[in-house]
Design a protein around this motif. Structure first.
Motif, short mmCIF file in Angstrom:
data_model
loop_
_atom_site.label_atom_id
_atom_site.label_comp_id
_atom_site.label_asym_id
_atom_site.label_seq_id
_atom_site.Cartn_x
_atom_site.Cartn_y
_atom_site.Cartn_z
N PRO A 175 -21.95 28.62 -10.19
CA PRO A 175 -21.27 29.91 -10.15
C PRO A 175 -22.28 31.04 -10.36
CG PRO A 175 -21.09 29.00 -12.34
CD PRO A 175 -21.89 28.01 -11.52
N MET A 176 -22.05 32.17 -9.73
CA MET A 176 -22.78 33.36 -10.13
C MET A 176 -22.29 33.74 -11.54
SD MET A 176 -22.87 35.80 -6.73
CE MET A 176 -21.16 35.51 -6.23
N PRO A 177 -23.19 34.13 -12.44
CA PRO A 177 -22.73 34.56 -13.76
C PRO A 177 -21.70 35.68 -13.61
CG PRO A 177 -25.10 34.28 -13.75
CD PRO A 177 -24.65 34.15 -12.32
N ALA A 178 -20.62 35.57 -14.36
CA ALA A 178 -19.53 36.55 -14.22
C ALA A 178 -18.74 36.63 -15.51
CB ALA A 178 -18.61 36.17 -13.07
N ALA B 115 -14.58 28.46 -10.13
CA ALA B 115 -15.51 29.49 -9.67
C ALA B 115 -15.28 29.79 -8.19
CB ALA B 115 -16.96 29.04 -9.90
N GLY B 116 -14.99 28.75 -7.42
CA GLY B 116 -14.69 28.95 -6.01
C GLY B 116 -13.44 29.78 -5.80
N VAL C 6 -10.70 36.67 -22.14
CA VAL C 6 -12.06 36.99 -21.70
C VAL C 6 -12.68 35.69 -21.19
CG1 VAL C 6 -14.36 37.77 -22.37
CG2 VAL C 6 -12.32 38.91 -23.30
N LEU C 7 -12.95 35.65 -19.89
CA LEU C 7 -13.44 34.45 -19.24
C LEU C 7 -14.86 34.71 -18.76
CD1 LEU C 7 -12.20 31.68 -18.39
CD2 LEU C 7 -11.70 32.72 -16.17
N THR C 8 -15.80 33.89 -19.22
CA THR C 8 -17.19 34.06 -18.81
C THR C 8 -17.67 32.80 -18.09
OG1 THR C 8 -19.43 34.64 -19.54
CG2 THR C 8 -18.14 33.26 -21.03
N PHE C 9 -18.23 32.95 -16.91
CA PHE C 9 -18.79 31.85 -16.14
C PHE C 9 -20.30 31.81 -16.36
CE2 PHE C 9 -14.81 32.59 -13.96
CZ PHE C 9 -14.42 31.33 -13.51
N TYR C 10 -20.83 30.60 -16.63
CA TYR C 10 -22.27 30.49 -16.78
C TYR C 10 -22.76 29.20 -16.13
CZ TYR C 10 -22.13 27.09 -20.67
OH TYR C 10 -21.94 25.98 -21.45
N ARG C 11 -24.05 29.13 -15.90
CA ARG C 11 -24.64 28.08 -15.05
C ARG C 11 -24.77 26.74 -15.76
NH1 ARG C 11 -29.39 30.17 -11.73
NH2 ARG C 11 -30.60 29.73 -13.60
#
Length: 225
Positions: free
Chosen positions: A181-184, A145-146, A79-84
């Motif tokens: 990154p957009m949150p994802a 993120a890119g 589970v991978l979460t991207f945050y700012r």
């Protein structure tokens, strides 16, 4: 209280002067316009989605240790979460909600990892401040993120707003570029295929972490304790 209810409370306080930062009407308009533009760009729709192959990565965690996606996926789904970043109250609330579901995620045989463009020192601050037990990885220049298709460059007027708030991203991220990154959230199966993807160009909107659990159940890897 549900996560989105908490985020709505933060947004209301921010927009109505009940927050340490007190944006002007013009600043709020700039922020709203930037979010609307990002939504209308369709970038979120072009990002990697369920069925796509996830990019591999090797990134440093908050303590400087290298974490590899191959090693993580050898243990189970990811589970991978991207945050700012640590400066974003919406992201911090999201991380705390994910921590509350961490044991349920791990009981299903999965690992939970967060990714941010911020420096390792700020990732350590995130872990301490939000009492997190899962790794935070530093994605320099948002390169990962890119690769997922969720990195974007802030418009000039929004950069000026961020500067006025003290959110100097080049300093926070130890990188000169004003990118985020957009949150994802992604669920990646052990074969490297994305099983679930949720990307939202509106950073004030986040799904409930519990929505990940049926996805993990469908992968049929672990057992609920």
């Amino acid at each position: 209280m549900k996560l989105q209810d908490k985020l709505d409370t933060i947004k209301d306080a921010f927009e109505n002067g009940r927050f340490p930062l007190r944006p002007t009407t013009e600043q709020l308009a700039i922020m709203a316009r930037a979010t609307k533009s990002l939504i209308e760009s369709g970038q979120a729709d072009r990002a990697l989605k369920a069925g796509d192959r996830a990019p591999t990565f090797e990134l440093k965690d908050a303590d400087g240790e290298t974490i590899s996606s191959r090693d993580l996926l050898a243990l189970g789904p990811l589970v991978l979460t991207f945050y700012r970043g640590v400066w974003c109250p919406f992201c911090n609330e999201d991380l705390k909600a994910l921590e509350a579901e961490r044991l349920a995620i791990e009981a299903r045989g999965a690992r939970l990892v967060a990714v941010s463009p911020q420096s390792q020192a700020n990732s350590r601050k995130s872990k301490r401040g939000n009492e997190l037990s899962f790794p935070i990885l530093s994605d320099t220049n948002s390169d990962l993120a890119g690769a997922f298709g969720i990195r974007f460059t802030l418009p000039d007027d929004l950069i000026e707003v961020y500067k006025s708030f003290g959110n100097e991203l080049p300093r926070i991220n130890d990188n000169p570029d004003w990118v985020l990154p957009m949150p994802a959230r992604y669920v990646i199966g052990t074969d490297g295929t994305i099983a679930f993807a949720e990307i939202n160009p509106d950073y004030t909107k986040r799904p409930e972490p519990s929505e990940l659990l049926p996805v993990l159940d469908g992968l049929g890897v672990g057992k609920v304790a």
